[in-house]
Design an enzyme around this catalytic site. Structure first.
Site, PDB file in Angstrom:
ATOM      1  CG  HIS A 156      -2.147  -0.793   0.882  1.00  0.00           C
ATOM      2  ND1 HIS A 156      -3.525  -0.879   0.276  1.00  0.00           N
ATOM      3  CD2 HIS A 156      -2.188  -2.355   1.781  1.00  0.00           C
ATOM      4  CE1 HIS A 156      -3.726  -1.645   1.084  1.00  0.00           C
ATOM      5  NE2 HIS A 156      -3.213  -2.612   1.147  1.00  0.00           N
ATOM      6  CB  ALA A 203      10.609 -23.107  10.009  1.00  0.00           C
ATOM      7  CE  LYS A 226      28.022 -23.400   5.778  1.00  0.00           C
ATOM      8  NZ  LYS A 226      27.840 -25.060   6.585  1.00  0.00           N
TER       9      LYS A 226
END
Length: 246
Positions: A156, A203, A226
């Site tokens: 936005h 995750a 890495k």
């Protein structure tokens, strides 16, 4: 029975195998579920479209199906919604799998429709994904993705403090994810990001900038942890990652 099931499934997934410890009852239930998924896939004939072996879960729904293209053996889990309100529609490659309760939505506004969503071959995406395509979303071949992936190729505008943000419009750059990436669960990818081939996204990461090929990235916001090489990964890097099978 197991050998027959493996032979059939290998038509879709050539590397598929069944664990020797899997009981016959589970195999029979699996066959029953897949059979009904194939039968539900034949509903596409009502739209004069070739299902190409499509497997549909319960309560799968489509919007603007004429702008949706798919390859062989598209599999959509229960309660998946696909909306192709778009300039260039939605395209699924061969052997694409989208987990239950996911949303594949190019745009929701009729006054400023979005670009497209393109998903390559042999891509598996876990449950509860949200794939937006307003500014364009591309996911390359051979990607594996955990649950709750969230892609938002739009922002936005907010520069004018005197005007409501919802009235200032949006800007769009798009999101591009390369081939052979592994994306862990609960990853969020924001507009303007390009992820190179062979990357691993840890995750829970929030991806706000682009990364080159073979990057291992994680964090909020995500940073380079890495670079993948032929050497073995360190134990610390393995602990950061959470493999989500699809």
């Amino acid at each position: 029975m197991k050998k027959l099931v493996v032979k059939i499934i290998k038509l879709r997934s050539p590397y598929f195998t069944i664990d020797d410890d899997l009981n016959s009852g589970a195999v029979l239930q699996f066959i029953w579920i897949q059979l009904w998924s194939i039968i539900r896939g034949f509903r596409m004939l009502l739209s004069f479209r070739n299902p190409k072996g499509m497997l549909l879960g319960k309560r799968v729904s489509f919007f603007n199906v004429s702008k949706i293209k798919w390859g062989k053996f598209l599999r959509l889990g229960n309660d998946v919604y696909v909306s192709a309100l778009a300039k260039h529609g939605i395209e699924f490659g061969d052997n694409v799998s989208i987990g239950a309760f996911s949303r594949v939505i190019v745009s929701t506004s009729f006054n400023n429709i979005g670009e497209k969503i393109k998903i390559g071959n042999n891509v598996g995406i876990g449950e509860f994904a949200y794939l937006g395509g307003s500014g364009g979303l591309e996911i390359g071949d051979e990607c594996i993705v955990g649950q709750y992936l969230s892609c938002h190729p739009e922002n936005h505008n907010y520069e004018d403090p005197e005007t409501s943000i919802r009235l200032q419009g949006v800007n769009r750059k798009g999101i591009k994810i390369g081939k052979n990436c592994w994306i862990g669960s609960k990853v969020t990818i924001l507009d303007g990001v390009e992820i190179g081939d062979g990357c691993i996204l840890a995750a829970g990461s929030v991806i706000t900038k682009s990364f080159p090929d073979n990057s291992i990235i994680g964090g909020v916001p995500a940073k380079l942890l890495k670079t993948r090489t032929h050497e073995n990964q360190s134990d610390d890097t393995r602990n950061v990652l959470r493999h989500q099978s699809v």
